[in-house]
Write an enzyme that holds these catalytic residues in place. Structure first.
Site, PDB file in Angstrom:
ATOM      1  N   SER A 111       0.785  -1.232   0.000  1.00  0.00           N
ATOM      2  CA  SER A 111       0.000   0.000   0.000  1.00  0.00           C
ATOM      3  C   SER A 111       0.815   1.278   0.000  1.00  0.00           C
ATOM      4  CB  SER A 111      -0.974   0.003   1.182  1.00  0.00           C
ATOM      5  OG  SER A 111      -2.061  -0.850   0.902  1.00  0.00           O
ATOM      6  N   TYR A 166     -10.600   2.318   5.998  1.00  0.00           N
ATOM      7  CA  TYR A 166      -9.585   1.985   5.002  1.00  0.00           C
ATOM      8  C   TYR A 166     -10.165   1.025   3.973  1.00  0.00           C
ATOM      9  CZ  TYR A 166      -4.882   1.086   3.255  1.00  0.00           C
ATOM     10  OH  TYR A 166      -3.758   1.001   2.469  1.00  0.00           O
ATOM     11  N   SER A 167     -10.102   1.389   2.700  1.00  0.00           N
ATOM     12  CA  SER A 167     -10.653   0.556   1.629  1.00  0.00           C
ATOM     13  C   SER A 167      -9.780   0.656   0.395  1.00  0.00           C
ATOM     14  CB  SER A 167     -12.081   0.974   1.292  1.00  0.00           C
ATOM     15  OG  SER A 167     -12.564   0.265   0.159  1.00  0.00           O
ATOM     16  N   ASN A 168      -9.260  -0.478  -0.055  1.00  0.00           N
ATOM     17  CA  ASN A 168      -8.462  -0.509  -1.274  1.00  0.00           C
ATOM     18  C   ASN A 168      -9.254  -0.074  -2.495  1.00  0.00           C
ATOM     19  OD1 ASN A 168      -5.712  -1.820  -0.551  1.00  0.00           O
ATOM     20  ND2 ASN A 168      -7.199  -3.107   0.494  1.00  0.00           N
ATOM     21  N   THR A 178       1.511  -3.755   2.805  1.00  0.00           N
ATOM     22  CA  THR A 178       1.483  -5.195   3.010  1.00  0.00           C
ATOM     23  C   THR A 178       1.118  -5.884   1.707  1.00  0.00           C
ATOM     24  OG1 THR A 178       0.776  -4.931   5.310  1.00  0.00           O
ATOM     25  CG2 THR A 178       0.450  -7.095   4.320  1.00  0.00           C
TER      26      THR A 178
END
Length: 403
Positions: free
Chosen positions: A110, A209-211, A360
Site C-alpha cells: 500500500s 480503510y478501503s483498497n 502489506t
C-alpha cells in the site's frame, strides 16, 4: 470457481487479507551510522577503548527474525547528516539458505497509494481534476450499488478513505491467496467484487480503510490522462525523481526483476512464530489484484527517497502538498495515527511525527517514512506478521528514529 480452503488455513489467510486492507501504518525514519568506538586516552595507563554501542536497528531486525519468526528483515535508515546505512537479518531464501540481498527489492504494497495520490494531486494542480468534484464527473455511472452512488463521492473522499466504499479485498474471489497467486484480474472485475457489498457508511460521515478507493483513483487517472495508470506513475513519479529500483509490474509479469529476499505467505492457524512448514513461497505473483492500491515493487532505499522527495516538495506544488498533509483521525491504524490524502502521520515516542504510508503484500510487510528534519527509514519483513510481531515492526522504526 475456487474451492474454499480448510477452515484453519482460511482463517489465517483471511487475517492476512484483513491486514492488507488496513496496510497503511505510517513509516518511520532515522539516523544512519553506528556510533564509533571511544578513542583511547593519551595516558599510557588509560583503560582500553570502550566497545561500540550495539546498533539498535540491527538489534531490532535480529529480534524480528529470532524472536518473532520472520524469515528475513531488511532496512535502510538515513540520518540527519543525509548518510544512509542498510541492514539485513535472517535468510533470504528458506529453500537454499541464501542470504538476504542488501537493499533487495520488495513488494511495497500500500505504499503504492502514496504514488497514486501524487498523480491525482498533480492532475489537481494542472486543473484537470477537482478534489471536491464527484467521481461521476470523471467516471459517470461507474459507482452504483447498495448505498453506493458516485454522484455523492468526491475525489478527496477517495484519497482520504472517507467515501464509505466497501473493500474489494473482502470479496469471495480473494478469500484464499493460495488459489490466485498467478491469476490476472481486470480492475473492473475487482470493482465488481466491491460493489457486490453494501456501503460501509455514507460518504463523508466516517473513516474506513478501503483498497477500492485507490482502485477507483487509478481508473480516474486513466480516464483523465488517456494513458495507462502504470505509465503515468512511471513518468510523473518514478522517472521524475530517479527511483532506479522501483516499478509497476507489466501485465503477466510475476517475478521480481532484481536481487530480492523471498516473500512467504503464512497459512498456519496459530499466533505462534512462523515456521518453514507453514510458509508458502509467494515471491512470484500476479500483482494485478493490487493494481493502483498496492502493486509497486521497490526497495527500502527507494521508498526513503520517494517520501523524502514528496515531503521536500519535489513532486507537488505547495498547495497540493498541504492538501495531502491535511489529515483526519485514523486510530484503526494505531494510536495517534492520522490519514491525509494517500499519506499518514504517526507520532514518535521521542516527539514529532513521521510521515509515510507502509504496505502489506502476501509475502512482505513494510513500515517507514520521513521526519520533518529529513531523517528516513524503511523496514521490511518477508512474511505478514501477526500481533505482537506486527507491532514490533512499527516499534523497530520508532526505535531507529528515536535512538
Amino acid at each position: 470457481m475456487n474451492e474454499h480452503p480448510p477452515r484453519r488455513t482460511a482463517r489465517r489467510i483471511r487475517a492476512v487479507r484483513h491486514a492488507m486492507t488496513a496496510t497503511a501504518a505510517a513509516g518511520l525514519a532515522l539516523t544512519a551510522l553506528v556510533p564509533t568506538s571511544a578513542s583511547a586516552s593519551a595516558s599510557a595507563s588509560a583503560a582500553p577503548a570502550a566497545a561500540p554501542r550495539p546498533d539498535v536497528v540491527q538489534q531490532r531486525l535480529d529480534a524480528l527474525v529470532k524472536a518473532d519468526g520472520m524469515p528475513a528483515a531488511l532496512a535502510t535508515v538515513k540520518g540527519r547528516d543525509g548518510r544512509s546505512r542498510t541492514y539485513t537479518a535472517g535468510v533470504g531464501d528458506l529453500a537454499t539458505g541464501a542470504g538476504v540481498p542488501v537493499d533487495g527489492q520488495i513488494r511495497a504494497g500500500s505504499n503504492t497509494k502514496a504514488f497514486t495520490a501524487v498523480v491525482v494531486l498533480q492532475l489537481v494542480a494542472e486543473g484537470r481534476v477537482g478534489l471536491d468534484a464527484s467521481v461521476d464527473t470523471y467516471l459517470p455511472g461507474l459507482l452504483r450499488g447498495d448505498g453506493v452512488d458516485g454522484r455523492n463521492i468526491t475525489v478527496r473522499q477517495l484519497l482520504q478513505h472517507t467515501s464509505g466504499l466497501p473493500d474489494y479485498m473482502l470479496a469471495p474471489a480473494l478469500l484464499d491467496f493460495t488459489t490466485i497467486q498467478y491469476r490476472y484480474f481486470e480492475p473492473r472485475e475487482l470493482l465488481d467484487g466491491a460493489l457486490a457489498q453494501r456501503a460501509v457508511f455514507a460518504p463523508g460521515t466516517g473513516w474506513g480503510y478501503s483498497n477500492t478507493n485507490y482502485l477507483v483513483a487509478g481508473l480516474l487517472i486513466q480516464k483523465v490522462t488517456g494513458r495507462p495508470y502504470a505509465e503515468e506513475v512511471t513518468r510523473r513519479v518514478i522517472d521524475r525523481i530517479g527511483l532506479r529500483h522501483t516499478y509497476l509490474p507489466a501485465t503477466g509479469e510475476t517475478a521480481l526483476r532484481e536481487p530480492h529476499p523471498h516473500g512467504y505467505l503464512n497459512t498456519g492457524d496459530t499466533g505462534e512464530p512462523a515456521s518453514g512448514a507453514r510458509l508458502v513461497d509467494y515471491t512470484e505473483m500476479d500483482s494485478s489484484m493490487a493494481w493502483a492500491a498496492g502493486a509497486v515493487v521497490s526497495t527500502n532505499s527507494d521508498l526513503n527517497a520517494f517520501y523524502g522527495a514528496l515531503l521536500g516538495g519535489r513532486l507537488l506544488p505547495a498547495a497540493q502538498l498541504a492538501q495531502m498533509r491535511s489529515t483526519v483521525p485514523a486510530e484503526l491504524l494505531g494510536p495517534g495515527v492520522r490519514y491525509g490524502l494517500g499519506i499518514q502521520s504517526r507520532p514518535l515516542s521521542c516527539g514529532g511525527l513521521v510521515w509515510g504510508h507502509g504496505g502489506t503484500a502476501p509475502g512482505h510487510r513494510s513500515r517507514g517514512g520521513v521526519t520533518e528534519d529529513g531523517r528516513a527509514a524503511n523496514i521490511t519483513v518477508t512474511t505478514v506478521p501477526e500481533p505482537p510481531a506486527a507491532e514490533h515492526v512499527t516499534d523497530a522504526v520508532d526505535a531507529a528514529l528515536c535512538r
